[in-house]
Motif scaffolding. Structure first.
Motif, PDB file in Angstrom:
ATOM      1  N   ARG A 108       5.308   8.733   5.207  1.00  0.00           N
ATOM      2  CA  ARG A 108       3.989   8.906   4.593  1.00  0.00           C
ATOM      3  C   ARG A 108       2.884   8.398   5.526  1.00  0.00           C
ATOM      4  O   ARG A 108       1.731   8.805   5.396  1.00  0.00           O
ATOM      5  CB  ARG A 108       3.909   8.156   3.262  1.00  0.00           C
ATOM      6  CG  ARG A 108       4.804   8.697   2.160  1.00  0.00           C
ATOM      7  CD  ARG A 108       4.303  10.038   1.631  1.00  0.00           C
ATOM      8  NE  ARG A 108       5.037  10.454   0.460  1.00  0.00           N
ATOM      9  CZ  ARG A 108       4.596  10.332  -0.794  1.00  0.00           C
ATOM     10  NH1 ARG A 108       3.413   9.775  -1.023  1.00  0.00           N
ATOM     11  NH2 ARG A 108       5.331  10.747  -1.802  1.00  0.00           N
ATOM     12  N   GLY A 109       3.234   7.507   6.420  1.00  0.00           N
ATOM     13  CA  GLY A 109       2.268   7.006   7.384  1.00  0.00           C
ATOM     14  C   GLY A 109       2.372   7.699   8.729  1.00  0.00           C
ATOM     15  O   GLY A 109       1.804   7.220   9.712  1.00  0.00           O
ATOM     16  N   ALA A 116       1.090   4.229  -2.792  1.00  0.00           N
ATOM     17  CA  ALA A 116       0.872   5.645  -2.449  1.00  0.00           C
ATOM     18  C   ALA A 116       2.047   6.509  -2.896  1.00  0.00           C
ATOM     19  O   ALA A 116       1.858   7.607  -3.434  1.00  0.00           O
ATOM     20  CB  ALA A 116       0.662   5.786  -0.942  1.00  0.00           C
ATOM     21  N   TYR A 145       9.855   7.311   2.825  1.00  0.00           N
ATOM     22  CA  TYR A 145       8.642   6.566   2.507  1.00  0.00           C
ATOM     23  C   TYR A 145       7.833   6.264   3.760  1.00  0.00           C
ATOM     24  O   TYR A 145       6.603   6.413   3.773  1.00  0.00           O
ATOM     25  CB  TYR A 145       8.992   5.269   1.785  1.00  0.00           C
ATOM     26  CG  TYR A 145       9.829   5.494   0.550  1.00  0.00           C
ATOM     27  CD1 TYR A 145       9.493   6.486  -0.366  1.00  0.00           C
ATOM     28  CD2 TYR A 145      10.976   4.741   0.306  1.00  0.00           C
ATOM     29  CE1 TYR A 145      10.263   6.711  -1.496  1.00  0.00           C
ATOM     30  CE2 TYR A 145      11.747   4.954  -0.825  1.00  0.00           C
ATOM     31  CZ  TYR A 145      11.394   5.946  -1.721  1.00  0.00           C
ATOM     32  OH  TYR A 145      12.162   6.164  -2.833  1.00  0.00           O
ATOM     33  N   LYS A 150       0.827  -1.207   0.000  1.00  0.00           N
ATOM     34  CA  LYS A 150       0.000   0.000   0.000  1.00  0.00           C
ATOM     35  C   LYS A 150       0.862   1.256   0.000  1.00  0.00           C
ATOM     36  O   LYS A 150       0.577   2.224  -0.725  1.00  0.00           O
ATOM     37  CB  LYS A 150      -0.923  -0.011   1.224  1.00  0.00           C
ATOM     38  CG  LYS A 150      -1.797   1.230   1.349  1.00  0.00           C
ATOM     39  CD  LYS A 150      -2.875   1.065   2.408  1.00  0.00           C
ATOM     40  CE  LYS A 150      -2.309   0.785   3.770  1.00  0.00           C
ATOM     41  NZ  LYS A 150      -3.374   0.726   4.806  1.00  0.00           N
ATOM     42  N   LEU A 151       1.921   1.243   0.787  1.00  0.00           N
ATOM     43  CA  LEU A 151       2.811   2.393   0.857  1.00  0.00           C
ATOM     44  C   LEU A 151       3.493   2.629  -0.490  1.00  0.00           C
ATOM     45  O   LEU A 151       3.613   3.772  -0.954  1.00  0.00           O
ATOM     46  CB  LEU A 151       3.847   2.169   1.960  1.00  0.00           C
ATOM     47  CG  LEU A 151       4.743   3.341   2.342  1.00  0.00           C
ATOM     48  CD1 LEU A 151       3.926   4.581   2.677  1.00  0.00           C
ATOM     49  CD2 LEU A 151       5.625   2.955   3.526  1.00  0.00           C
ATOM     50  N   GLU A 206      -0.273  13.406   0.874  1.00  0.00           N
ATOM     51  CA  GLU A 206      -1.508  12.778   1.304  1.00  0.00           C
ATOM     52  C   GLU A 206      -1.200  11.621   2.248  1.00  0.00           C
ATOM     53  O   GLU A 206      -0.307  10.821   1.996  1.00  0.00           O
ATOM     54  CB  GLU A 206      -2.282  12.261   0.084  1.00  0.00           C
ATOM     55  CG  GLU A 206      -3.625  11.664   0.446  1.00  0.00           C
ATOM     56  CD  GLU A 206      -4.391  11.193  -0.777  1.00  0.00           C
ATOM     57  OE1 GLU A 206      -5.528  10.692  -0.603  1.00  0.00           O
ATOM     58  OE2 GLU A 206      -3.857  11.312  -1.894  1.00  0.00           O
ATOM     59  N   ARG A 207      -1.945  11.536   3.336  1.00  0.00           N
ATOM     60  CA  ARG A 207      -1.625  10.577   4.390  1.00  0.00           C
ATOM     61  C   ARG A 207      -1.927   9.144   3.966  1.00  0.00           C
ATOM     62  O   ARG A 207      -2.875   8.887   3.222  1.00  0.00           O
ATOM     63  CB  ARG A 207      -2.414  10.904   5.661  1.00  0.00           C
ATOM     64  CG  ARG A 207      -2.094  12.261   6.252  1.00  0.00           C
ATOM     65  CD  ARG A 207      -2.900  12.491   7.508  1.00  0.00           C
ATOM     66  NE  ARG A 207      -2.446  11.624   8.590  1.00  0.00           N
ATOM     67  CZ  ARG A 207      -3.122  11.447   9.727  1.00  0.00           C
ATOM     68  NH1 ARG A 207      -4.276  12.069   9.906  1.00  0.00           N
ATOM     69  NH2 ARG A 207      -2.645  10.655  10.660  1.00  0.00           N
ATOM     70  N   VAL A 208      -1.111   8.218   4.467  1.00  0.00           N
ATOM     71  CA  VAL A 208      -1.315   6.782   4.261  1.00  0.00           C
ATOM     72  C   VAL A 208      -1.705   6.162   5.595  1.00  0.00           C
ATOM     73  O   VAL A 208      -1.018   6.353   6.601  1.00  0.00           O
ATOM     74  CB  VAL A 208      -0.035   6.112   3.719  1.00  0.00           C
ATOM     75  CG1 VAL A 208      -0.237   4.605   3.607  1.00  0.00           C
ATOM     76  CG2 VAL A 208       0.350   6.707   2.371  1.00  0.00           C
ATOM     77  N   LEU A 235      -1.356   3.564   7.745  1.00  0.00           N
ATOM     78  CA  LEU A 235      -0.304   2.561   7.738  1.00  0.00           C
ATOM     79  C   LEU A 235      -0.234   1.795   9.050  1.00  0.00           C
ATOM     80  O   LEU A 235       0.141   2.348  10.079  1.00  0.00           O
ATOM     81  CB  LEU A 235       1.039   3.254   7.467  1.00  0.00           C
ATOM     82  CG  LEU A 235       2.264   2.371   7.273  1.00  0.00           C
ATOM     83  CD1 LEU A 235       2.136   1.539   6.001  1.00  0.00           C
ATOM     84  CD2 LEU A 235       3.527   3.218   7.211  1.00  0.00           C
TER      85      LEU A 235
END
Length: 437
Positions: free
Chosen positions: A277-278, A132, A274, A128-129, A285-287, A289
């Protein structure tokens, strides 16, 4: 002769209440000879005891999770200490910080880490990361590697894909291990669509020279991330994982199994740019995570800290290698003595051994695997592989080799008589991934 009456009864009750009779398909009754699937009562070091009172030398402990052996004193001491202090709170425990610091010391190629409870959560979070970060839909997984996740992006590409829409399966593509040319062609065929390559850095053998470096450079040249699934290689291959052993740093990596010595803990690790991002320090844009209620249970993280300390202080990775080498030598010697050296094979890195069972035509055989497993069980050895733990003694390995010698003699008789099915006492074992029971 061993008796299995209580295990047979317990297996029936398990099937009545639990789909498949186990919580992992690889532990299923269908993976063992008929009416010879022991139900375990307890473990101690490299030995386990079933509900019938049978004792076994165990291999592949907890599907490679219990690499220090059952009831390791330092791990249990750490777990008991934290349980007495509380296991889960409304805010982070200081143990979370200590575990993260310890992990990143052990795996210095990673810059941040987030913990979970199982490997599938970690690998799916990595995928998913990567999607994104790249804004791309496709996941490229190594089609030569057996398992990555229980989640749809992987299971859709197996024979057990029931319940998963084709549209999801279409978002995963495969590439062969060791072939950079084929992977480059995959990138060309799906130009600008592949978010990541995910693979185990190594399985049974070391990677071809320059392969991992080439794969990293290829991924980056095409704007994708490189993910190493270190569920098995992490700690078992070296204290720094396969990435430390082979000197190639992935963008993201996932750990589990040996990390907790049987306690439920996994990890997603990787480059700060990377992983953030979470987090709460990134402008993108937020992940969402790895947000899990139980991901930071204090006792599991304490177990992980203890495991990493023991690995570093006692040279566990080297001991696993040495234990596996001793076992490999012994098995190959007795297989040759029985004349089945071309049929009973030991493969893999010494710390991560598997065995192969081949028929009269030197083809992989489930009936011959069943016969081999049957003779091992009757001799007091259990395991779907020869994956060692550091708790194995010289006496354990020597006894295992004696049992394998007897199994090889029976194997030779079956080859000569071409009557293996008559010797099984029931149906053969079956592959885990199959469409119908």
């Amino acid at each position: 002769m061993k008796a299995f009456e209580k295990s047979v009864a317990a297996n029936k009750r398990l099937h009545d209440l639990i789909p498949g009779g186990a919580h992992t398909y690889a532990k299923g009754e269908d993976q063992y000879p008929e009416d010879m699937a022991p139900v375990i009562e307890r473990g101690d070091g490299a030995h386990v005891f079933d509900v019938d009172g049978n004792e076994y030398i165990e291999y592949g402990s907890g599907l490679r999770a219990v690499s220090l052996g059952h009831r390791h004193p330092r791990v249990l001491e750490a777990v008991r200490r934290e349980i007495d202090r509380g296991s889960n709170f409304v805010r982070p425990s200081i143990v979370e910080l200590e575990a993260a610091e310890r992990f990143l010391t052990s795996v210095p190629t990673a810059e941040m880490v987030k913990f979970g409870k199982n490997g599938s959560d970690a690998t799916t979070a990595a995928v998913k990361l990567a999607r994104a970060v790249t804004g791309r839909p496709l996941v490229a997984l190594c089609s030569d590697h057996a398992f990555f996740s229980i989640d749809d992006w992987f299971i859709a590409r197996t024979p057990m894909s029931a319940g998963i829409p084709d549209a999801i399966a279409d978002l995963t593509v495969g590439f062969p291990y060791g072939d950079l040319g084929a992977t480059e062609e995959l990138f060309r065929r799906h130009d600008g669509q592949i978010a990541c390559l995910i693979l185990e850095a190594a399985t049974q053998y070391d990677p071809p020279p320059g392969y991992l470096e080439g794969l990293r450079d290829l991924a980056h040249r095409h704007g994708a991330l490189l993910i190493f699934d270190e569920m098995i290689t992490g700690f078992r291959f070296s204290e720094a994982g396969a990435q430390g052993l082979y000197g190639v740093t992935p963008d993201l990596s996932t750990f589990g199994k040996a990390l907790g010595n049987g306690f439920a803990v996994s990890a997603l690790a990787g480059k700060r740019e990377y992983m953030e991002r979470g987090g709460l320090r990134d402008v993108n844009e937020r992940v969402f995570l790895l947000s899990t209620t139980h991901g930071a249970e204090t006792h599991a993280l304490a177990a992980a800290i203890a495991v990493m300390d023991v690995y570093a202080e006692e040279g566990i990775a080297a001991r696993l290698h040495e234990r596996g080498e001793r076992l490999t030598r012994g098995v190959r010697e007795v297989a040759a003595a029985a004349g089945v050296q071309d049929h009973v094979l030991v493969r893999g890195r010494p710390s991560n051994l598997v065995f192969a069972t081949l028929d009269e035509d030197l083809q992989p055989s489930q009936p011959y695997r069943t016969l081999f497993l049957r003779e091992l069980l009757l001799g007091g050895v259990i395991g779907p592989s020869f994956v060692v733990s550091s708790a194995l003694t010289d006496e354990d390995i020597d006894r295992t080799v004696e049992v394998v010698a007897g199994a090889c003699r029976v194997y030779r008789q079956a080859l000569d008589g071409q009557n293996v099915l008559e010797l099984l006492g029931g149906r053969p074992v079956k592959p885990v991934f199959r469409r119908f029971v």
